[in-house]
Design an enzyme around this catalytic site. Structure first.
Site, PDB file in Angstrom:
ATOM      1  N   ARG A  25      17.523  -0.278 -17.028  1.00 29.40           N
ATOM      2  CA  ARG A  25      17.484  -1.328 -18.069  1.00 29.40           C
ATOM      3  C   ARG A  25      16.635  -2.514 -17.618  1.00 29.40           C
ATOM      4  O   ARG A  25      15.762  -2.994 -18.336  1.00 29.40           O
ATOM      5  CB  ARG A  25      18.892  -1.845 -18.328  1.00 29.40           C
ATOM      6  CG  ARG A  25      19.691  -1.074 -19.323  1.00 29.40           C
ATOM      7  CD  ARG A  25      21.033  -1.805 -19.483  1.00 29.40           C
ATOM      8  NE  ARG A  25      22.047  -0.909 -19.979  1.00 29.40           N
ATOM      9  CZ  ARG A  25      23.354  -1.121 -19.831  1.00 29.40           C
ATOM     10  NH1 ARG A  25      23.789  -2.181 -19.169  1.00 29.40           N
ATOM     11  NH2 ARG A  25      24.225  -0.276 -20.335  1.00 29.40           N
ATOM     12  N   LEU A  77      -4.159  -1.408  -0.843  1.00 29.09           N
ATOM     13  CA  LEU A  77      -4.342  -2.599  -1.666  1.00 29.09           C
ATOM     14  C   LEU A  77      -4.754  -3.683  -0.686  1.00 29.09           C
ATOM     15  O   LEU A  77      -3.975  -4.078   0.185  1.00 29.09           O
ATOM     16  CB  LEU A  77      -3.039  -2.991  -2.375  1.00 29.09           C
ATOM     17  CG  LEU A  77      -3.124  -4.259  -3.225  1.00 29.09           C
ATOM     18  CD1 LEU A  77      -4.000  -4.047  -4.450  1.00 29.09           C
ATOM     19  CD2 LEU A  77      -1.738  -4.714  -3.670  1.00 29.09           C
ATOM     20  N   CYS A  91       0.856  -1.177   0.000  1.00 27.28           N
ATOM     21  CA  CYS A  91       0.000   0.000   0.000  1.00 27.28           C
ATOM     22  C   CYS A  91       0.892   1.226   0.000  1.00 27.28           C
ATOM     23  O   CYS A  91       2.112   1.128  -0.061  1.00 27.28           O
ATOM     24  CB  CYS A  91      -0.929  -0.007   1.212  1.00 27.28           C
ATOM     25  SG  CYS A  91      -0.072  -0.165   2.770  1.00 27.28           S
ATOM     26  N   ASN A 146       3.034  -0.192   5.800  1.00 31.19           N
ATOM     27  CA  ASN A 146       3.034  -0.853   4.494  1.00 31.19           C
ATOM     28  C   ASN A 146       3.876  -2.101   4.663  1.00 31.19           C
ATOM     29  O   ASN A 146       5.055  -2.009   4.998  1.00 31.19           O
ATOM     30  CB  ASN A 146       3.648   0.090   3.454  1.00 31.19           C
ATOM     31  CG  ASN A 146       3.928  -0.602   2.122  1.00 31.19           C
ATOM     32  OD1 ASN A 146       3.317  -1.603   1.796  1.00 31.19           O
ATOM     33  ND2 ASN A 146       4.855  -0.052   1.358  1.00 31.19           N
ATOM     34  N   GLY A 147       3.271  -3.259   4.480  1.00 33.90           N
ATOM     35  CA  GLY A 147       4.070  -4.478   4.611  1.00 33.90           C
ATOM     36  C   GLY A 147       3.238  -5.683   4.960  1.00 33.90           C
ATOM     37  O   GLY A 147       2.006  -5.651   4.955  1.00 33.90           O
ATOM     38  N   THR A 188      21.839   0.177 -14.782  1.00 35.36           N
ATOM     39  CA  THR A 188      21.369  -1.211 -14.815  1.00 35.36           C
ATOM     40  C   THR A 188      19.969  -1.341 -14.219  1.00 35.36           C
ATOM     41  O   THR A 188      19.183  -2.176 -14.655  1.00 35.36           O
ATOM     42  CB  THR A 188      22.381  -2.154 -14.109  1.00 35.36           C
ATOM     43  OG1 THR A 188      22.043  -3.497 -14.405  1.00 35.36           O
ATOM     44  CG2 THR A 188      22.407  -1.956 -12.607  1.00 35.36           C
TER      45      THR A 188
END
Length: 562
Positions: A341, A50, A2, A75-76, A338
């Site tokens: 990408r 969420l 969330c 959040n977790g 990186t």
């Protein structure tokens, strides 16, 4: 997963400030709440939800009748909340796993609370009775957290930096936004004015130490002090399976990213095995992304057929990949080469999952390369001890690179990521093993991990022993690598003269290539003057590298090369 957001001591109207909270709405598409703190007109919480656990009573900030003075925004996922309830006799008011944070804090204070949580988390805890604010973040920073604290005590906290950069404050034109350090908690005094003052920042867990919560884990005590190879291999399998099992906690459908490489394949295979054992009554959806006939798609197909998952292939072309670059950099809040990408494929597959399926909780293989020495440059390590030190450095910086990528690319599409390779107990055991056991052997990286699962029949042998692909090659067409496609496109976008003057324009982390210049330009468009969010570029060690891609290393030979 969330989005959390909070302000303390705001000088500006909260109804204006709360517009910043909407910048992280993607993290919680199911519901939103904005709540003022009683007695503090300039303090508030914002929450984007969420719904994964307790869909009825899971809104935040969490407040329970027993502790009316505590406010929690987190959040977790806390995987051991039921074990802690049993051990300490907690009486929960909701089915929300995070409620345990309130009970632990009431029982033993913030130090014990942070240390006893087995899971991933970022939280803001307000204690109005004792006038304290606490911030905390899990060991590896799997869940993100950013903060801004001005000299006069205005505090802003958010899951992503984009929710803080436009805050208004009377004494600061551009407040310094910075990531909150993983494995730490901070104590702040709350003044009657709503402003705060930092008291202390404390590191509560080092990943090499067995976590405090191991005492109430579901796995029996493992034989300690014995590094007999068969015992070690058995312990690795037991702990990894346990890491996957505890992460099955969800009321929403579970899926798994599957590149066909060792890490995601192991996660998918163990996950499907446990789902069958627990009689979870839907097929596991696995997701692979690549350009047409890319090595990853071919390998993932083999794994999916072997384990029996409902497999989805997402095929993208070079135009779609290039078009996604700006969205990806905005989501990531970084310009690391990186990371950008590797994020493009993950961003596009997450977009597909959200639009085309009902899988919301997504398992992935992040953390394995850092923990088990999976990067190709580990073959060049001068000694096992130096390889072990490098592994620890990479784990410490995960929150700046791979974990950041994995969180933002999935959260951008309202998905929740689960990463069993970063389980506290699994990582602390693996890091306790002698350095010489963990190095690449016979020219093969992650040798010990592969060896541990050799007799399990979880994966086909050619997958279990498949060499590492550079991500940009794994998802590439057999005709041309994604790495080459990117270089060709960007070469046309950045003038040679711009690159020559790059160090003048961007003195901090100056771009050395056209690609890095291009990413930095996009980053600065959205996050002007915030280049210090990235302390340094990700680069391999022990080799003369000017590019982070594995394909530039001599040891590397991709499946797309003749």
């Amino acid at each position: 997963m969330c989005g959390i957001w909070a302000l303390f001591g705001s000088d500006e109207c909260l109804s204006v400030q709360c517009l910043s909270a909407m910048k992280i709405a993607h993290r919680g598409p199911d519901a939103f709440r904005f709540e003022n703190v009683n007695g503090f007109t300039n303090c508030c919480f914002g929450f984007h939800r969420l719904a994964v656990v307790d869909q009825l009573y899971g809104m935040q900030p969490i407040r329970v009748k027993k502790f009316p003075y505590l406010w929690l925004c987190y959040n977790g996922e806390i995987y051991n909340f039921k074990q802690l309830q049993k051990q300490f006799g907690f009486e929960y008011q909701t089915l929300v796993d995070g409620e345990v944070i309130l009970h632990l804090y009431n029982r033993g204070g913030i130090e014990q609370t942070a240390s006893m949580l087995d899971g991933v988390f970022a939280f803001i805890l307000l204690d109005t009775a004792n006038r304290k604010v606490f911030l905390a973040r899990d060991t590896y920073g799997v869940r993100p957290l950013f903060k801004v604290l001005t000299d006069d005590g205005f505090l802003g906290v958010c899951s992503e930096a984009k929710g803080l950069i436009n805050l208004k404050h009377s004494t600061s034109l551009c407040p310094k936004v910075e990531p909150f350090l993983p494995g730490h908690y901070e104590v702040l005094d709350l003044k009657p004015s709503g402003k705060v003052a930092s008291v202390e920042l404390v590191k509560f867990h080092s990943y090499k130490d067995e976590p405090l919560h191991a005492a109430c884990d579901t796995v029996e005590t493992l034989p300690s002090g014995s590094f007999d190879l068969e015992t070690v291999k058995s312990n690795i399998c037991i702990l990894f399976e346990n890491a996957v099992r505890k992460r099955l906690m969800a009321h929403r459908r579970i899926g798994c990213l599957l590149s066909g490489g060792l890490d995601s394949s192991l996660v998918a295979a163990v996950l499907l095995k446990l789902m069958k054992e627990l009689n979870i009554n839907y097929p596991l959806q696995t997701f692979a992304i690549g350009m047409e006939n890319s090595p990853d798609l071919v390998a993932a197909r083999k794994v999916a057929a072997h384990i029996g998952s409902e497999h989805h292939e997402v095929i993208f072309n070079s135009e779609e990949g290039i078009q996604a670059i700006e969205e990806v950099i905005f989501s990531l809040e970084t310009y690391d080469i990186t990371t950008v990408r590797a994020s493009i494929g993950m961003y596009l597959v997450s977009k597909y999952i959200r639009k085309k399926t009902d899988s919301v909780v997504i398992f992935s293989g992040e953390g394995s390369d850092e923990l088990t020495q999976g990067y190709i440059y580990f073959h060049k390590a001068p000694s096992p001890e130096e390889a072990a030190e490098e592994s620890e450095r990479l784990l410490k910086e995960l929150y700046l690179f791979d974990v950041l990528r994995a969180d933002r690319t999935t959260a951008a599409h309202g998905l929740e990521l689960r990463v069993p390779f970063l389980d506290h107990r699994f990582t602390s055991y693996y890091l306790s093993l002698p350095a010489e056991l963990r190095i690449p052997k016979n020219g093969i990286e992650k040798y010990l991990l592969r060896q541990s699962f050799e007799d399990s029949n979880l994966l086909p042998k050619e997958i279990l022993w498949r060499p590492k692909e550079a991500f940009s090659d794994g998802i590439a067409s057999v005709k041309k690598s994604w790495f080459s496609i990117l270089q060709d496109y960007i070469d046309q976008q950045v003038d040679d003269l711009l690159l020559e003057k790059a160090a003048e324009k961007y003195p901090f982390n100056p771009p050395k290539t056209k690609e890095s210049y291009y990413y930095r330009q996009i980053f600065e468009k959205h996050y002007s003057g915030r280049g210090n969010w990235l302390p340094h570029y990700w680069m391999p060690r022990w080799v003369k590298a000017t590019d982070p891609s594995a394909r530039t290393l001599k040891h590397y030979k991709s499946a797309t090369q003749e």
